[in-house]
Design an enzyme around this catalytic site. Sequence first.
Site, PDB file in Angstrom:
ATOM      1  N   ARG A   9       0.839  -1.188   0.000  1.00  0.00           N
ATOM      2  CA  ARG A   9       0.000   0.000   0.000  1.00  0.00           C
ATOM      3  C   ARG A   9       0.876   1.240   0.000  1.00  0.00           C
ATOM      4  O   ARG A   9       1.901   1.286   0.665  1.00  0.00           O
ATOM      5  CB  ARG A   9      -0.876   0.007   1.264  1.00  0.00           C
ATOM      6  CG  ARG A   9      -1.687   1.275   1.464  1.00  0.00           C
ATOM      7  CD  ARG A   9      -2.399   1.281   2.805  1.00  0.00           C
ATOM      8  NE  ARG A   9      -1.482   1.375   3.938  1.00  0.00           N
ATOM      9  CZ  ARG A   9      -0.875   2.475   4.347  1.00  0.00           C
ATOM     10  NH1 ARG A   9      -1.062   3.606   3.703  1.00  0.00           N
ATOM     11  NH2 ARG A   9      -0.075   2.463   5.391  1.00  0.00           N
ATOM     12  N   VAL A  10       0.465   2.227  -0.784  1.00  0.00           N
ATOM     13  CA  VAL A  10       0.997   3.577  -0.656  1.00  0.00           C
ATOM     14  C   VAL A  10      -0.201   4.491  -0.478  1.00  0.00           C
ATOM     15  O   VAL A  10      -1.287   4.224  -0.995  1.00  0.00           O
ATOM     16  CB  VAL A  10       1.869   4.045  -1.856  1.00  0.00           C
ATOM     17  CG1 VAL A  10       3.147   3.239  -1.929  1.00  0.00           C
ATOM     18  CG2 VAL A  10       1.120   3.974  -3.153  1.00  0.00           C
ATOM     19  N   SER A  11       0.010   5.561   0.279  1.00  0.00           N
ATOM     20  CA  SER A  11      -1.138   6.368   0.656  1.00  0.00           C
ATOM     21  C   SER A  11      -1.282   7.675  -0.100  1.00  0.00           C
ATOM     22  O   SER A  11      -2.379   8.195  -0.220  1.00  0.00           O
ATOM     23  CB  SER A  11      -1.094   6.663   2.154  1.00  0.00           C
ATOM     24  OG  SER A  11       0.116   7.279   2.484  1.00  0.00           O
ATOM     25  N   SER A  12      -0.217   8.213  -0.615  1.00  0.00           N
ATOM     26  CA  SER A  12      -0.323   9.542  -1.218  1.00  0.00           C
ATOM     27  C   SER A  12      -0.128   9.502  -2.723  1.00  0.00           C
ATOM     28  O   SER A  12       0.469   8.580  -3.272  1.00  0.00           O
ATOM     29  CB  SER A  12       0.710  10.480  -0.600  1.00  0.00           C
ATOM     30  OG  SER A  12       2.000  10.129  -1.034  1.00  0.00           O
ATOM     31  N   GLN A  15       3.608   9.428  -3.457  1.00  0.00           N
ATOM     32  CA  GLN A  15       4.184   8.081  -3.381  1.00  0.00           C
ATOM     33  C   GLN A  15       3.778   7.266  -4.602  1.00  0.00           C
ATOM     34  O   GLN A  15       4.569   6.507  -5.153  1.00  0.00           O
ATOM     35  CB  GLN A  15       3.717   7.372  -2.113  1.00  0.00           C
ATOM     36  CG  GLN A  15       4.325   7.902  -0.847  1.00  0.00           C
ATOM     37  CD  GLN A  15       3.730   7.221   0.377  1.00  0.00           C
ATOM     38  OE1 GLN A  15       2.531   6.987   0.448  1.00  0.00           O
ATOM     39  NE2 GLN A  15       4.579   6.900   1.332  1.00  0.00           N
TER      40      GLN A  15
END
Length: 150
Positions: A9-12, A15
């Site tokens: 997972r990446v959140s932004s 990213q």
Amino acid sequence: MRRAALYARVSSDAQQKEGTIESQVAELKRQIDDAGHALVKQYIDDGIPGPLLDRPALNQLREDAKKDVYDVVYFLDADRIARLAAYQTIIIEELLKNKKQIIIKGQNYEANPQNKMTLQMLGVISEYEHAKIIERMTRGSSIAFAKASW
């Protein structure tokens, strides 16, 4: 041979644009290969914040845990599971209840008091880190706005 799944997972958006999800997946695949496991499924939430429990790939991982899709699941780090300690605990407990082996940071997670405490501490630190990042970003936006209006 054990059937492995990975969750990344990446959140932004930053990213996501930087391609950090690819580096996570590559590292998890390396760990799976090193362990001699067979990768059967990848669960990837790209650009979805960790404080949310409702994430499409995470939801599917949790549903598949109730089925016979995989035996072991790999996470790069505890904060990739969730940013909130309570959510980490919920997900870990669900996976263990469904007799799934959990690998975090390349280490087998065993349900014992020491590991539970460590995971909770990491979760609290992750929550704090997230709050500080938001605070700094908000403060930085306010300062930039103030300078622009001079």
